[in-house]
Enzyme design. Structure first.
Site, mmCIF file in Angstrom:
data_model
loop_
_atom_site.group_PDB
_atom_site.id
_atom_site.type_symbol
_atom_site.label_atom_id
_atom_site.label_comp_id
_atom_site.label_asym_id
_atom_site.label_seq_id
_atom_site.Cartn_x
_atom_site.Cartn_y
_atom_site.Cartn_z
ATOM 1 N N THR A 1 0.853 -1.167 0.000
ATOM 2 C CA THR A 1 0.000 0.000 0.000
ATOM 3 C C THR A 1 0.888 1.215 0.000
ATOM 4 O O THR A 1 2.071 1.115 0.285
ATOM 5 C CB THR A 1 -0.848 -0.082 1.277
ATOM 6 O OG1 THR A 1 -1.537 -1.312 1.230
ATOM 7 C CG2 THR A 1 -1.797 1.063 1.416
ATOM 8 N N GLY B 1 0.708 -1.219 5.395
ATOM 9 C CA GLY B 1 1.063 -2.267 6.346
ATOM 10 C C GLY B 1 -0.113 -3.111 6.811
ATOM 11 O O GLY B 1 -0.104 -3.626 7.925
HETATM 12 O O1 DON Z 1 -6.821 -2.457 2.504
HETATM 13 C C1 DON Z 1 -6.074 -3.018 3.292
HETATM 14 O O2 DON Z 1 -6.214 -2.950 4.497
HETATM 15 C C2 DON Z 1 -4.909 -3.821 2.750
HETATM 16 N N1 DON Z 1 -5.193 -4.271 1.418
HETATM 17 C C3 DON Z 1 -3.678 -3.001 2.827
HETATM 18 C C4 DON Z 1 -2.469 -3.744 2.340
HETATM 19 C C5 DON Z 1 -1.176 -3.152 2.732
HETATM 20 O O3 DON Z 1 -1.096 -2.189 3.445
HETATM 21 C C6 DON Z 1 0.033 -3.840 2.218
HETATM 22 N N2 DON Z 1 1.224 -3.094 2.509
HETATM 23 N N3 DON Z 1 2.121 -3.387 3.162
#
Ligand code: DON
Length: 577
Positions: free
Chosen positions: A388, A481
């Protein structure tokens, strides 16, 4: 745009690594010196990036510079956020995207606030048990390959937000991204490492010619040009969302996906709509918080946590066993609710008012025993009653934007659509594939977040804007995260508001994480002293030590301008003027 050709360093790690101790930097007078445990990886007293008029903090220095330049040319924070997002889709393909989705919270100088949800939706052909194999076990198809993707929302969301709150034409804010895709940029060491780690998956799902030519992942120093992406972006710049959701480009990428076994159709694209939502507005010690409501769990969980903590006159000293206990226990309780009760409000009734109510938080607070861990299983009854990227932007006029966008894991599903030049997300893994079975982040979730056609999967993304007691912009923050987005963003806010740390220290400070299940208090390696670890064990905790908890990008208004900090755990940087 005065981007060099090719621009150097997508994430240009070392170059702008801000948080070095600087004898020139003087923290604002209301900040207190921070003290971190001996052996902690970051020194206290580091210097942030400082800008007088306008600032952007993101995970990629090139993208931050793009946003800053848009504001220098007269654009506002929304123009800059959209320009930065499109630039991230080019220079930070592991997370920046047009094949994913996200959330944005906006605070305008005239006092108006807004939030937009451009989260992906489950395709119409999705079914509740689509990731449960014949043996009853959950497969990895929600994570990798053509079945893992939700219907992308980014292009619809970014164009809608620009139309409503931007001041510049779409073609102007997209121009830097198009140029970066066309002329290329130089891969830096951080991106080189990431590509190496994912080369196998990328090569399996269509990305080999561009990212893994001749079987070798692109390395630091090599130039990445993305002609197919440039073409898609140019079409979007000309025709807006239609270019992505209807017509020849959409036909090309959906049929390419179908050939590979994917299920997103033209009808899914035709139906996709971003949703304008009312931000969750709460208070914490006299400050106002504006955060994201469902389909993200971020705002509710953060608000619930802060409401629990607000009942303590002051928090225990930073880094103490009391700190870990109180902050960890507040997260634990908020995550119990998150995991069981939250989902897409178009499909399930979400008790937002109850969960964000201060009286309700008082009841939860009463269940925290002094200096004693509570097993998560005993909290369940209280119910009644990997990639993300976050961008924080503020402009000279007093507008601010917090935006988090994602493909979920690095490079999403790894499916690269050669016809249109982008990676598709693997956001379907954020749904409950099977109640009680942990997802990629170990989150154990319930029915409220079960898969249904057209439904948004629950997110943890927590774009947040904090106004000071006089209602003036104070802080913009958010993170990547997975579930640690919520805990890392909240802790930066606590560090600024409760511990009065400078922004640089608030970002460098050790972090903890509790998400109810697994029932463990996670702490960053060397983030607490051995004595505090012993105390926590004596209190019934099983502290688990691990790597970075969240990657936050934040900015803070200070006398005379702004400070911006990209998490020292990552390789981004702030830019501004
Ligand atoms: O929307 C969410 O909560 C997850 N898909 C976020 C994924 C994420 O932060 C990956 N990064 N490290």
């Amino acid at each position: 745009m005065d981007a060099q050709t090719p621009a150097r360093g997508a994430t240009d790690a070392g170059a702008a690594r801000a948080l070095q101790t600087s004898i020139d930097y003087v923290a604002p007078p209301d900040r207190r010196p921070a003290h971190f445990p001996p052996g902690w990886r970051f020194a206290a007293g580091g210097a942030p990036f400082v800008a007088r008029h306008a600032i952007v903090a993101s995970d990629a220095p090139i993208a931050s510079r793009v946003g800053s330049q848009i504001m220098r040319r007269g654009g506002n924070a929304v123009d800059a956020a959209v320009a930065t997002a499109f630039a991230l889709a080019v220079v930070y393909p592991e997370a920046g995207n047009i094949g994913g989705g996200g959330f944005m919270v906006i605070h305008l100088a005239d006092g108006r606030n807004a939030a937009i949800d451009f989260r992906e939706t489950a395709p119409l052909a999705a079914t509740r048990d689509m990731y449960v194999g014949p043996d009853g076990k959950v497969t990895d198809r929600s994570l990798i390959g053509p079945l893992a993707s939700g219907v992308p929302g980014s292009v619809a969301g970014l164009t809608a937000v620009l139309a409503r709150y931007g001041t510049l034409p779409l073609s102007t804010v997209m121009q830097p991204a198009i140029r970066l895709a066309e002329r290329g940029f130089v891969i830096d060491s951080a991106s080189g490492r990431t590509l190496r780690g994912y080369a196998h998956n990328i090569a399996e799902f269509g990305g080999a010619p561009l990212f893994v030519p001749d079987g070798q992942p692109l390395r630091a120093g090599e130039t990445l040009k993305q002609p197919a992406l440039a073409k898609t972006l140019r079409a979007i710049a000309r025709r807006g969302r239609k270019a992505f959701y209807e017509g020849p480009i959409a036909e090309a990428w959906t049929s390419e996906l179908a050939k590979r076994g994917g299920i997103i159709t033209m009808e899914d694209l035709r139906r996709y709509r971003p949703v304008w939502r009312t931000p969750i507005r709460s208070t914490y010690r006299g400050n106002t918080l504006l955060t994201m409501p469902p389909a993200s769990s971020g705002g509710v969980t953060m608000t619930e946590t802060l409401n629990i903590l607000e009942g303590f006159d002051s928090l225990p000293p930073f880094g103490s066993a009391g700190w870990a206990h109180i902050v960890g226990s507040a997260f634990q309780r908020a995550f119990v609710d998150r995991n069981a009760k939250l989902g897409d409000p178009a499909f399930v009734k979400v008790p937002i008012e109850e969960l964000t109510d201060k009286q309700y938080a008082a009841r939860l607070r009463a269940t925290i025993a002094p200096m004693r861990a509570t097993p998560t299983t005993s909290l369940k009854a209280l119910g009644e009653g990997t990639q993300t990227t976050h961008v924080s932007v503020a402009d000279a006029r007093g507008n601010a934007v917090a935006m988090t966008t994602t493909l979920n894991e690095l490079f999403g599903s790894s499916v690269y659509l050669t016809s249109a030049g982008f990676f598709l997300n693997d956001e379907m893994d954020d749904f409950t594939s099977r109640p009680g079975v942990p997802n990629m982040y170990g989150l154990v979730q319930g029915e409220a977040n079960a898969i249904a056609p057209g439904k948004r999967m629950l997110s943890a993304m927590s774009p947040t804007i904090v106004l000071d007691p006089r209602g003036k912009l104070l802080l913009v923050a958010g993170a990547r995260g997975g579930p640690r987005i919520i805990t890392s963003t909240t802790q930066v806010i606590l560090n600024v508001l409760d511990y009065r740390m400078s922004l640089a220290d608030a970002m460098s400070a050790p972090r903890l994480h509790h998400q109810a299940l697994p029932d463990s208090l996670r702490i960053e390696d060397r983030g607490i002293t051995p004595a505090v670890t012993d105390s926590l064990r004596a209190m019934g905790y099983h502290p688990f030590f691990g790597g970075a908890i969240g990657l936050v990008n934040a900015l803070m208004r200070v006398p005379g301008g702004f400070e911006g900090v990209s998490d020292p755990r990552g390789s981004g940087s702030a830019a501004g003027f």
